[in-house]
Design an enzyme around this catalytic site. Structure first.
Site, PDB file in Angstrom:
ATOM      1  N   ALA A 183     -29.762  34.162  47.333  1.00 47.90           N
ATOM      2  CA  ALA A 183     -29.037  33.616  45.987  1.00 47.90           C
ATOM      3  C   ALA A 183     -28.996  34.750  44.957  1.00 47.90           C
ATOM      4  CB  ALA A 183     -29.360  32.559  45.315  1.00 47.90           C
ATOM      5  N   ALA A 224     -31.073  37.770  36.909  1.00 51.27           N
ATOM      6  CA  ALA A 224     -31.430  36.525  37.340  1.00 51.27           C
ATOM      7  C   ALA A 224     -30.922  35.076  37.888  1.00 51.27           C
ATOM      8  CB  ALA A 224     -32.882  36.522  37.486  1.00 51.27           C
ATOM      9  N   ASN A 225     -31.635  34.515  38.627  1.00 55.04           N
ATOM     10  CA  ASN A 225     -30.989  32.214  38.911  1.00 55.04           C
ATOM     11  C   ASN A 225     -32.805  32.272  39.441  1.00 55.04           C
ATOM     12  OD1 ASN A 225     -31.373  33.152  41.759  1.00 55.04           O
ATOM     13  ND2 ASN A 225     -29.415  33.869  41.429  1.00 55.04           N
ATOM     14  N   ARG A 226     -32.190  30.334  39.359  1.00 56.60           N
ATOM     15  CA  ARG A 226     -33.152  29.760  39.960  1.00 56.60           C
ATOM     16  C   ARG A 226     -33.712  29.808  41.546  1.00 56.60           C
ATOM     17  NH1 ARG A 226     -34.391  27.234  34.831  1.00 56.60           N
ATOM     18  NH2 ARG A 226     -32.630  26.293  33.835  1.00 56.60           N
TER      19      ARG A 226
END
Ligand code: CTP
Ligand code: CA
Length: 229
Positions: free
Chosen positions: A99, A33-35
């Protein structure tokens, strides 16, 4: 209150917005995942609905409520996000604020990976589809106005100009997400963005993500009204 009486700048227009991160499974209990918080994409969907647009929001996993008056589709992976966007088209505007994870595992495990005391398992990755580029370059599905985002940690404007070219979109909203920048850091409430198009670069001051969304909606409505005349 008072905020309900917006000029109906996008009445009769359809807009599809992507938001949030994607989650790419490694096994049934783990993912890449990402922020991304989804705050900017959700704010754009909300502002477009307030301007009278028919809005479909395709979002990855976020801790945000579904915006009122917006058709919200929940997905996890990039593949699912692309399929949901295609199903939501046609539209007049596409805003690709998600994102999207650049890579997914070549094959997610059916069972939880176990420490077997031997080698550490390697993570073989493959590239995800580029949703923005796919839609932007599609003859059949391309919205009249295609907007991408560019979250950069260095050479913000230069990298964003390259993305505008590479992805074939009309506008890139670029921001600096380096951790020492403070403003625009992923998950925050403020954003300092640069709008990059064939006409050049316009930099906006530091604004709340809600204000960026409202200004962007007004900007897109103005472009559509001049192009349609
Ligand atoms: N994007 C997308 N699908 C992907 C990757 C990116 O739709 N698989 C979109 C994002 O929603 C954003 C734009 O492309 O609007 C730019 O995303 P970004 O991650 O900044 O660009 P990349 O092309 O992935 O390049 P890099 O991450 O290497 O900077
Ligand atoms: Ca990327």
């Amino acid at each position: 209150q008072g905020k309900t009486e917006r000029p109906q700048l996008l009445i009769g227009r359809r807009i599809v917005v992507t938001s949030g991160p994607t989650h790419e499974p490694i096994d049934p209990v783990r993912y890449i995942a990402n922020r991304s918080s989804g705050k900017q994409g959700h704010a754009i969907a909300k502002a477009a609905a307030a301007a009278g647009a028919d809005v479909t929001l395709v979002t990855g996993p976020v801790n945000l409520p579904d915006p009122a008056g917006v058709t919200t589709i929940h997905v996890e992976t990039a593949d699912q996000m692309l399929a949901a966007v295609e199903a939501a088209l046609p539209s007049d505007i596409g805003v690709f604020a998600a994102a999207v994870a650049d890579w997914r595992t070549a094959k997610a495990g059916d069972q939880k990976l176990k420490k077997d005391g031997k080698a550490i398992p390697p993570l073989a990755l493959v590239e995800n589809p580029d949703i923005l580029a796919t839609i932007s370059k599609s003859k059949a599905m391309r919205p009249q106005l295609v907007v991408g985002f560019a979250a950069e940690t260095q050479n913000v404007i230069e990298n964003a100009k390259a993305k505008l070219q590479r992805k074939g979109c009309d506008l890139i909203v670029a921001n600096d997400v380096s951790l020492d920048n403070g403003i625009g850091v992923m998950g925050g409430d403020a954003n300092r963005v640069h709008l990059i198009s064939a006409d050049g670069t316009v930099s906006w001051p530091t604004l709340s993500k809600d204000d960026v969304a409202e200004r962007l909606v007004a900007h897109l409505a103005a472009i559509l009204s001049t192009e349609t005349q």
